[in-house]
Enzyme design. Structure first.
Site, short mmCIF file in Angstrom:
data_model
loop_
_atom_site.label_atom_id
_atom_site.label_comp_id
_atom_site.label_asym_id
_atom_site.label_seq_id
_atom_site.Cartn_x
_atom_site.Cartn_y
_atom_site.Cartn_z
N SER A 211 11.29 -2.50 -2.84
CA SER A 211 10.24 -3.39 -2.36
C SER A 211 10.82 -4.77 -2.00
O SER A 211 11.76 -4.86 -1.22
CB SER A 211 9.13 -3.47 -3.40
N ASP A 431 3.86 4.30 3.70
CA ASP A 431 3.90 3.26 2.68
C ASP A 431 3.00 2.10 3.10
O ASP A 431 3.07 1.62 4.23
CB ASP A 431 5.35 2.79 2.52
N HIS A 460 5.19 4.13 -2.61
CA HIS A 460 6.03 2.94 -2.51
C HIS A 460 7.00 2.99 -3.68
O HIS A 460 6.61 2.89 -4.84
CB HIS A 460 5.13 1.70 -2.60
#
Length: 533
Positions: A211, A431, A460
């Site tokens: 991320s 995502d 994710h």
């Protein structure tokens, strides 16, 4: 494009790229003729799950342009290598910004094949301002206490009240942490990584980020390309949208994931009884939201808290059965306990939430420019809300402190890089938190990188999360440095999405717990990633 269905490499036989273990007491030259970081002194901090876990603290300059000035303390964790030869440190980061990474060392070391993990010192860390690093930010601990105002303003007065609320948070950060805010940014955090590298006595580091951690890794690689040995980026930030445009993109993507959740609930109408039409299921959720606006469930879950509760379903579909059960329980049986339990498991900020959000805003508001004219925020959000209402206003208020942030913004780092070894990128096509095109952009900017896509998945954080296909590429890369090479196009390899989750058996029902989440057993990774709140 190529495709795999399992772990195809023999880790124990893969010795390409191994380096001799470096004693932790060593220091290295920074290129300026002097060493900055003292060697790491590790102490045991074993847990039942990770009996070899060690902890340490590394000191780094608050202002890297003044290395002899005030210092910050960075908390580290480590699972040390046990093989005769080592591939060096593997620094792991769960994202955020604001996510604590100390628990990631044990998780990654145990999730990788044992023979491969034994070749690395797996290093977790709390970035500056986060968790056990000191000083730690916490601007306004009560900011997310329930019940908050409805995120969707219905009048000018509503909007003004929400704007003032965001501005009050900005002001609190300036008053409480004004000395730190000029140094809370991704570039400073990346330079901290190099201090950690030096303290570890390593010439280069290996890096594995999820991320926001993908952006942190890309920035580090831009600043210190010669220090990068291997670079894994999972669920990739769009480096061209930092950060205002990236958040607008999230709004559309999360709305699509919420529609996918409604479709899953409709598919399992026999369990949830909310109908077989996804559009009607989604409408029932918005009806629920409207009812909670004026009558919060259990005195805790209003409209904004409901959004917070269901937002994690956009990150990971393994949460869907729990969310669906709470949703159906309230709609059909007026079961407030189930909805409150879901909120406490998925939506409430918890003990570290104030710290995480404070670091999130500090870094994102400082990293890049945000609109200072509120009309831009209002008009953009209204446009998104008309098409994708699930979290448009909620996300606006989450980021609105940046409209009045007390420290001027920096310019985003241009991460285009032709000087690092091949990096390996992973991305799910659906995502929501880091939409697919961002990974394509990062792939293009990192010369020689490989992009592995999980087709049809909306999760994710996709490696070390159950896909043997994805993990095969990860293991091969960490063992040998090889990346897959496609035959043209934007993608180098494709893996099929994991199967959709199934409804919960009765013994894992949220309603069968005491409300503290005892019935929840989501995959370990998704409880660690630096999600919102």
């Amino acid at each position: 494009m190529t495709k795999r269905a399992g772990i195809l490499v023999a880790v124990g036989a893969a010795v390409a790229g191994l380096v001799t273990a470096v004693p932790s007491a060593a220091t290295t030259d920074t290129g300026t003729g002097a060493s900055r970081a003292a060697p790491v002194e590790w102490t045991g901090c074993a847990t039942k799950s990770y009996p070899t876990l060690q902890c340490a603290t590394v000191r780094s300059p608050l202002d890297h342009d003044r290395p002899s000035g005030r210092q910050v303390a960075l908390a580290l964790s480590r699972i040390p290598h046990t093989a005769k030869t080592s591939q060096g440190p593997l620094l792991v980061n769960p994202g955020g910004p604001g996510g604590s990474g100390l628990s990631m060392a044990g998780f990654v070391a145990s999730a990788l094949p044992a023979k491969l993990a034994a070749q690395y010192d797996v290093i977790g860390f709390d970035p500056r301002g986060v968790g056990k690093s000191r000083p730690a930010l916490n601007c306004l601990p009560t900011h997310f206490d329930p019940v908050r105002p409805d995120s969707v303003p219905r009048s000018h007065q509503d909007e003004q009240a929400l704007r003032e609320r965001a501005a009050n948070f900005s002001a609190a950060c300036g008053e409480k942490h004004g000395d730190l805010l000029p140094y809370m940014d991704t570039v400073s955090a990346a330079r901290d990584l190099d201090v950690i590298r030096e303290a570890l006595g390593a010439r280069q580091i290996n890096y594995f980020g999820y991320s926001y951690g993908t952006y942190l890794g890309a920035v580090y690689a831009k600043l210190f390309p010669e220090r990068v040995r291997r670079l894994v980026l999972d669920s990739v930030v769009d480096p061209e949208g930092v950060w205002y445009d990236d958040n607008l993109g999230q709004d559309y993507a999360f709305d699509a994931r919420h529609k996918a959740f409604a479709a899953w609930v409709a598919k399992h109408d026999a369990t949830y009884g909310l109908g077989q039409d996804p559009a009607k299921v989604e409408a029932a959720w918005y009806d629920l939201r409207e009812s909670l606006r004026t009558r919060p469930a259990g005195g805790k879950v209003g409209a904004s808290e409901l959004e917070d509760t269901f937002m994690p379903g956009g990150y990971y579909d393994g949460y869907w059965p729990y969310l669906a059960e709470a949703f159906a329980g309230y709609v059909l049986d007026n079961d407030e306990d189930a909805l409150v339990s879901a909120y406490e498991n998925f939506g409430a900020t918890g003990a570290g939430g104030g710290n995480s959000y404070s670091v999130y805003t500090a870094v994102q508001c400082r990293d890049a420019g945000w609109p200072r004219d509120w009309n831009t925020w209002r008009n953009d959000t209204a446009t998104v809300h008309a098409k994708a209402p699930f979290m448009a206003w909620n996300n606006t208020w989450y980021n609105a402190p940046c409209a009045s942030w007390p420290v001027a913004p920096l310019n985003p780092v241009r991460v285009t890089n032709h000087r690092i070894p091949p990096a390996l990128l992973f991305q799910a096509t659906d995502d929501a938190a880091t939409p697919y095109e961002g990974a394509v952009t990062m792939h293009r900017k990192l010369k020689g990188s490989g992009l592995v896509v999980e087709q049809g998945s909306g999760n994710h954080g996709i490696t070390l999360s159950g896909s043997t296909c994805l993990d095969a590429y990860l293991v091969d890369y960490l063992a040998t440095g090889r990346v897959p090479r496609g035959e043209g196009g934007r993608v180098d390899a494709v893996c099929e999405a994991l199967a959709d989750p199934k409804p919960l058996p009765a013994e894992k029902s949220l309603r069968s717990t005491d409300g503290a989440g005892g019935g929840f057993d989501g995959k370990a990774l998704h409880g660690m990633l630096g999600f919102r709140g």
